[in-house]
Design a protein around this motif. Structure first.
Motif, PDB file in Angstrom:
ATOM      1  N   ARG A  86       0.828  -1.206   0.000  1.00  0.00           N
ATOM      2  CA  ARG A  86       0.000   0.000   0.000  1.00  0.00           C
ATOM      3  C   ARG A  86       0.865   1.260   0.000  1.00  0.00           C
ATOM      4  NH1 ARG A  86      -2.531  -0.686   4.550  1.00  0.00           N
ATOM      5  NH2 ARG A  86      -4.316  -1.851   3.662  1.00  0.00           N
ATOM      6  N   SER A  87       1.926   1.252   0.773  1.00  0.00           N
ATOM      7  CA  SER A  87       2.810   2.423   0.855  1.00  0.00           C
ATOM      8  C   SER A  87       3.406   2.763  -0.498  1.00  0.00           C
ATOM      9  CB  SER A  87       3.935   2.164   1.866  1.00  0.00           C
ATOM     10  OG  SER A  87       3.415   1.971   3.168  1.00  0.00           O
ATOM     11  N   LEU A  88       3.836   1.736  -1.239  1.00  0.00           N
ATOM     12  CA  LEU A  88       4.418   1.977  -2.559  1.00  0.00           C
ATOM     13  C   LEU A  88       3.355   2.460  -3.544  1.00  0.00           C
ATOM     14  CD1 LEU A  88       6.718   1.988  -4.529  1.00  0.00           C
ATOM     15  CD2 LEU A  88       6.462  -0.478  -4.832  1.00  0.00           C
ATOM     16  N   VAL A  89       2.173   1.870  -3.485  1.00  0.00           N
ATOM     17  CA  VAL A  89       1.086   2.289  -4.367  1.00  0.00           C
ATOM     18  C   VAL A  89       0.720   3.748  -4.105  1.00  0.00           C
ATOM     19  CG1 VAL A  89      -1.354   1.955  -4.932  1.00  0.00           C
ATOM     20  CG2 VAL A  89       0.132  -0.035  -4.659  1.00  0.00           C
ATOM     21  N   VAL A  90       0.638   4.123  -2.842  1.00  0.00           N
ATOM     22  CA  VAL A  90       0.326   5.506  -2.472  1.00  0.00           C
ATOM     23  C   VAL A  90       1.416   6.446  -2.977  1.00  0.00           C
ATOM     24  CG1 VAL A  90       0.087   7.112  -0.540  1.00  0.00           C
ATOM     25  CG2 VAL A  90      -1.080   4.903  -0.472  1.00  0.00           C
ATOM     26  N   GLU A  91       2.677   6.037  -2.828  1.00  0.00           N
ATOM     27  CA  GLU A  91       3.814   6.856  -3.259  1.00  0.00           C
ATOM     28  C   GLU A  91       3.782   7.106  -4.767  1.00  0.00           C
ATOM     29  OE1 GLU A  91       7.135   9.193  -2.816  1.00  0.00           O
ATOM     30  OE2 GLU A  91       5.890   8.296  -1.253  1.00  0.00           O
ATOM     31  N   ILE A  92       3.426   6.080  -5.520  1.00  0.00           N
ATOM     32  CA  ILE A  92       3.375   6.220  -6.984  1.00  0.00           C
ATOM     33  C   ILE A  92       2.171   7.055  -7.416  1.00  0.00           C
ATOM     34  CG2 ILE A  92       3.028   4.942  -9.152  1.00  0.00           C
ATOM     35  CD1 ILE A  92       4.648   2.646  -7.875  1.00  0.00           C
ATOM     36  N   ARG A  93       1.017   6.825  -6.787  1.00  0.00           N
ATOM     37  CA  ARG A  93      -0.215   7.455  -7.247  1.00  0.00           C
ATOM     38  C   ARG A  93      -0.424   8.876  -6.714  1.00  0.00           C
ATOM     39  NH1 ARG A  93      -5.581   4.131  -7.619  1.00  0.00           N
ATOM     40  NH2 ARG A  93      -6.005   6.144  -8.584  1.00  0.00           N
ATOM     41  N   LYS A  94       0.342   9.260  -5.692  1.00  0.00           N
ATOM     42  CA  LYS A  94       0.094  10.583  -5.124  1.00  0.00           C
ATOM     43  C   LYS A  94       0.640  11.699  -6.006  1.00  0.00           C
ATOM     44  CE  LYS A  94       4.198  11.095  -2.154  1.00  0.00           C
ATOM     45  NZ  LYS A  94       4.669  11.187  -0.761  1.00  0.00           N
ATOM     46  N   SER A  95       1.525  11.343  -6.927  1.00  0.00           N
ATOM     47  CA  SER A  95       2.129  12.348  -7.791  1.00  0.00           C
ATOM     48  C   SER A  95       1.909  11.971  -9.255  1.00  0.00           C
ATOM     49  CB  SER A  95       3.633  12.450  -7.503  1.00  0.00           C
ATOM     50  OG  SER A  95       4.294  13.173  -8.532  1.00  0.00           O
ATOM     51  N   PRO A  96       1.266  12.836 -10.032  1.00  0.00           N
ATOM     52  CA  PRO A  96       1.084  12.564 -11.463  1.00  0.00           C
ATOM     53  C   PRO A  96       2.421  12.362 -12.174  1.00  0.00           C
ATOM     54  CG  PRO A  96      -0.328  14.382 -10.773  1.00  0.00           C
ATOM     55  CD  PRO A  96       0.580  14.074  -9.626  1.00  0.00           C
ATOM     56  N   ILE A 100       6.252  -3.363 -21.832  1.00  0.00           N
ATOM     57  CA  ILE A 100       5.423  -4.137 -20.901  1.00  0.00           C
ATOM     58  C   ILE A 100       4.112  -3.390 -20.698  1.00  0.00           C
ATOM     59  CG2 ILE A 100       5.216  -5.066 -18.555  1.00  0.00           C
ATOM     60  CD1 ILE A 100       8.261  -5.158 -18.436  1.00  0.00           C
ATOM     61  N   LYS A 101       3.017  -4.121 -20.722  1.00  0.00           N
ATOM     62  CA  LYS A 101       1.717  -3.499 -20.509  1.00  0.00           C
ATOM     63  C   LYS A 101       1.572  -3.066 -19.055  1.00  0.00           C
ATOM     64  CE  LYS A 101      -3.268  -4.175 -21.029  1.00  0.00           C
ATOM     65  NZ  LYS A 101      -4.360  -5.104 -21.385  1.00  0.00           N
ATOM     66  N   TYR A 102       1.265  -1.799 -18.851  1.00  0.00           N
ATOM     67  CA  TYR A 102       1.069  -1.273 -17.499  1.00  0.00           C
ATOM     68  C   TYR A 102      -0.401  -1.350 -17.124  1.00  0.00           C
ATOM     69  CZ  TYR A 102       0.312   2.302 -13.903  1.00  0.00           C
ATOM     70  OH  TYR A 102      -0.086   2.982 -12.772  1.00  0.00           O
ATOM     71  N   ILE A 103      -0.664  -1.991 -16.010  1.00  0.00           N
ATOM     72  CA  ILE A 103      -2.028  -2.064 -15.473  1.00  0.00           C
ATOM     73  C   ILE A 103      -2.101  -1.103 -14.302  1.00  0.00           C
ATOM     74  CG2 ILE A 103      -3.750  -3.558 -14.400  1.00  0.00           C
ATOM     75  CD1 ILE A 103      -2.412  -5.911 -15.847  1.00  0.00           C
ATOM     76  N   LYS A 104      -2.999  -0.148 -14.394  1.00  0.00           N
ATOM     77  CA  LYS A 104      -3.070   0.915 -13.378  1.00  0.00           C
ATOM     78  C   LYS A 104      -3.168   0.331 -11.981  1.00  0.00           C
ATOM     79  CE  LYS A 104      -5.461   5.244 -12.344  1.00  0.00           C
ATOM     80  NZ  LYS A 104      -4.290   6.110 -12.526  1.00  0.00           N
ATOM     81  N   LEU A 105      -2.310   0.803 -11.100  1.00  0.00           N
ATOM     82  CA  LEU A 105      -2.291   0.323  -9.721  1.00  0.00           C
ATOM     83  C   LEU A 105      -3.543   0.786  -8.988  1.00  0.00           C
ATOM     84  CD1 LEU A 105       1.459   1.027  -8.873  1.00  0.00           C
ATOM     85  CD2 LEU A 105       0.414  -1.218  -9.151  1.00  0.00           C
ATOM     86  N   ILE A 106      -4.041  -0.071  -8.134  1.00  0.00           N
ATOM     87  CA  ILE A 106      -5.262   0.213  -7.374  1.00  0.00           C
ATOM     88  C   ILE A 106      -4.898   0.372  -5.899  1.00  0.00           C
ATOM     89  CG2 ILE A 106      -7.476  -0.727  -6.594  1.00  0.00           C
ATOM     90  CD1 ILE A 106      -7.647  -2.226  -9.262  1.00  0.00           C
ATOM     91  N   ARG A 107      -5.388   1.438  -5.308  1.00  0.00           N
ATOM     92  CA  ARG A 107      -5.216   1.614  -3.860  1.00  0.00           C
ATOM     93  C   ARG A 107      -6.457   1.085  -3.165  1.00  0.00           C
ATOM     94  NH1 ARG A 107      -4.368   7.196  -0.291  1.00  0.00           N
ATOM     95  NH2 ARG A 107      -4.341   6.123   1.726  1.00  0.00           N
ATOM     96  N   ASP A 108      -6.252   0.304  -2.133  1.00  0.00           N
ATOM     97  CA  ASP A 108      -7.392  -0.319  -1.460  1.00  0.00           C
ATOM     98  C   ASP A 108      -8.125   0.643  -0.540  1.00  0.00           C
ATOM     99  OD1 ASP A 108      -5.374  -0.168   0.454  1.00  0.00           O
ATOM    100  OD2 ASP A 108      -5.983  -2.008   1.462  1.00  0.00           O
ATOM    101  N   VAL A 109      -9.367   0.269  -0.253  1.00  0.00           N
ATOM    102  CA  VAL A 109     -10.192   0.981   0.720  1.00  0.00           C
ATOM    103  C   VAL A 109     -10.323   0.041   1.915  1.00  0.00           C
ATOM    104  CG1 VAL A 109     -12.445   2.016   1.169  1.00  0.00           C
ATOM    105  CG2 VAL A 109     -11.453   2.127  -1.125  1.00  0.00           C
ATOM    106  N   LYS A 110      -9.960   0.491   3.074  1.00  0.00           N
ATOM    107  CA  LYS A 110      -9.863  -0.408   4.233  1.00  0.00           C
ATOM    108  C   LYS A 110     -11.188  -1.054   4.613  1.00  0.00           C
ATOM    109  CE  LYS A 110      -5.719   1.599   6.277  1.00  0.00           C
ATOM    110  NZ  LYS A 110      -5.091   2.183   7.486  1.00  0.00           N
ATOM    111  N   THR A 111     -12.298  -0.432   4.238  1.00  0.00           N
ATOM    112  CA  THR A 111     -13.601  -1.009   4.592  1.00  0.00           C
ATOM    113  C   THR A 111     -14.069  -2.049   3.571  1.00  0.00           C
ATOM    114  OG1 THR A 111     -14.700   0.829   3.467  1.00  0.00           O
ATOM    115  CG2 THR A 111     -14.362   1.030   5.856  1.00  0.00           C
ATOM    116  N   ARG A 112     -13.317  -2.219   2.480  1.00  0.00           N
ATOM    117  CA  ARG A 112     -13.702  -3.182   1.439  1.00  0.00           C
ATOM    118  C   ARG A 112     -12.534  -4.125   1.179  1.00  0.00           C
ATOM    119  NH1 ARG A 112     -18.450  -1.590  -0.939  1.00  0.00           N
ATOM    120  NH2 ARG A 112     -19.070   0.574  -0.596  1.00  0.00           N
ATOM    121  N   TRP A 113     -12.602  -5.337   1.723  1.00  0.00           N
ATOM    122  CA  TRP A 113     -11.463  -6.242   1.623  1.00  0.00           C
ATOM    123  C   TRP A 113     -11.142  -6.599   0.174  1.00  0.00           C
ATOM    124  CZ3 TRP A 113     -10.360 -10.706  -0.725  1.00  0.00           C
ATOM    125  CH2 TRP A 113     -11.414 -11.464  -1.249  1.00  0.00           C
TER     126      TRP A 113
END
Length: 427
Positions: A109-119, A134-147
């Motif tokens: 999650r920390s890495l995903v947040v780091e990548i997605r917080k800055s355009p 390589i095909k890039y699949i957009k990273l998804i940040r989780d929502v803690k209330t939805r497993w």
């Protein structure tokens, strides 16, 4: 408070609509929720027609609906089924296991947040993928209330492994997020292990097709998956520990999902009936439940038919009838053997293909199985989860925005309900 209605229309199509979107004043106690729900049912003249309600596992909701069920039975002689949300229940099971995988999830999650917080960083990530072909699949940040969003985060993270490893080695800003090869393998194993639970959540969250009939079969499959994992000699100890923890939670909460409505809906689904049933279901008990419901509907329909026949007679004709004739007219019943043959015939024929629509099937066979078709029409539409209501709540975010933040409660409810009803008319 959101209430959605689910039914099968005259064309034998499954429909659902928002029938209430209201602010519930504090405190949100069971008594307050029960009173508000009962008022809505009366306003729509469905207090005697509603068969069941599916709710999440909140203590106040459980208390409210149990009280409502008692009230409907005592005051209106209505048997009202209270069902727990299958998705919420399985979320409790999965979260019991995710807690043991928390350190790696937090790192991902920390890495995903780091990548997605800055355009700029996200663009750098995307450009690197193009350079590596390589095909890039957009990273998804989780929502803690939805497993299930956590599963999606891990899965997309895993699919971008080559790009992530490359950017970590090339960019010093990411070097603290480096994962070992063993950690990558653990993420891969965890995704494989959680996939059946994710598929369950997706399948059970649908509202355009019947879901309750599949619920018990899915639960049986998930239980078997947990048991197999704990007994698998090739599975690592840590994944076995997670499976054991989830199995304990599963045993504790899954009974909330085993109810007569789920049994009846399973049997009345022509794709399953009693030929494809979970291992823990007593077939004879399930059949008895169907026969009991069948007999209740038979008596009710015969009573309605007798009343219609008597009421259509002219007053002069009614006077000509003696007391005994009137009694016989009201109490007349068809041969019970004929009706039981309706049940036996339905259960004896082979199950249908998985691609058929259960609602349409019953519409096509309503003349052959008249009473069973009436029962199926009422039960098959019951949703296995409360997701449709939650989706409506999420959709309200499109209505209530910074530019439209002064809408009154009645205006909001009118907009939400009308939007839902217009969709039905358009279809």
């Amino acid at each position: 408070m959101i209430l959605t209605g689910h039914w099968i229309d005259n064309e034998w199509s499954l429909k659902h609509a928002v029938i209430a979107f209201q602010r519930l004043p504090y405190p949100h106690t069971g008594d307050e929720i029960q009173r508000a729900t009962f008022k809505i049912l009366k306003e729509f003249s469905i207090a005697t027609k509603a068969l069941a309600i599916t709710i999440d596992n909140g203590a106040n909701q459980v208390s409210a609906m149990n009280k409502l069920s008692t009230k409907l039975l005592q005051e209106l002689k209505v048997n009202f089924n209270v069902l727990r949300c299958g998705a919420h229940t399985i979320a409790l099971v999965v979260n019991a296991g995710l807690s043991k995988f928390k350190s790696i999830i937090d790192q991902v999650r920390s890495l995903v947040v780091e990548i997605r917080k800055s355009p700029k960083k996200e663009q750098e990530f995307s450009s690197l993928a193009q350079n590596l072909n390589i095909k890039y699949i957009k990273l998804i940040r989780d929502v803690k209330t939805r497993w299930n969003s956590t599963y999606s985060m891990l899965e997309t993270f895993l699919k971008n492994k080559a790009i992530i490893n490359a950017i970590i080695s090339l960019n010093k800003d990411f070097e603290n997020y480096s994962l070992t090869e063993n950690q990558w393998k653990e993420i891969d194993l965890m995704c494989d292990f959680l996939r059946p639970f994710y598929e369950f959540t997706v399948e059970m969250s649908g509202s355009e097709y019947p879901t309750l009939g599949m619920l018990l079969l899915f639960l049986d499959h998930l239980l078997e998956h947990l048991i197999t994992t704990t007994q698998d000699t090739e599975s690592p100890a840590w994944i076995k520990d997670i499976a054991k923890e989830m199995k304990l939670k599963f045993d504790l909460v899954s009974n909330n999902l085993n109810n007569s409505a789920a049994y009846l809906t399973l049997i009345l689904d022509p794709r399953y009936k009693m030929q494809i049933v979970p291992n823990n279901i007593d077939i004879e008990m399930a059949k008895d439940a169907l026969l009991t419901e069948f007999n209740s509907y038979q008596i009710l329909l015969e009573r309605e038919k007798s009343e219609e026949e008597t009421n259509t007679l002219p007053m002069a004709e009614k006077k000509k009838l003696g007391m005994m004739e009137l009694i016989l007219q009201k109490k007349k019943k068809s041969n019970n053997l004929q009706f039981h043959n309706e049940v036996d015939e339905y259960l004896a024929i082979p199950v249908e293909s998985q691609i058929i629509d259960p609602c349409k099937w019953w519409g096509e066979h309503k003349m052959q199985y008249p009473i069973l078709a009436k029962i199926a029409r009422e039960y098959i539409c019951i949703p296995a989860t409360s997701v449709p209501s939650e989706q409506s709540f999420s959709k309200s975010g499109e209505l209530i925005s910074k530019r439209r933040n002064r809408l009154g409660d009645r205006a909001i409810e009118a907009c939400m309900c009308l939007n839902s009803w217009i969709a039905i008319l358009d279809n």
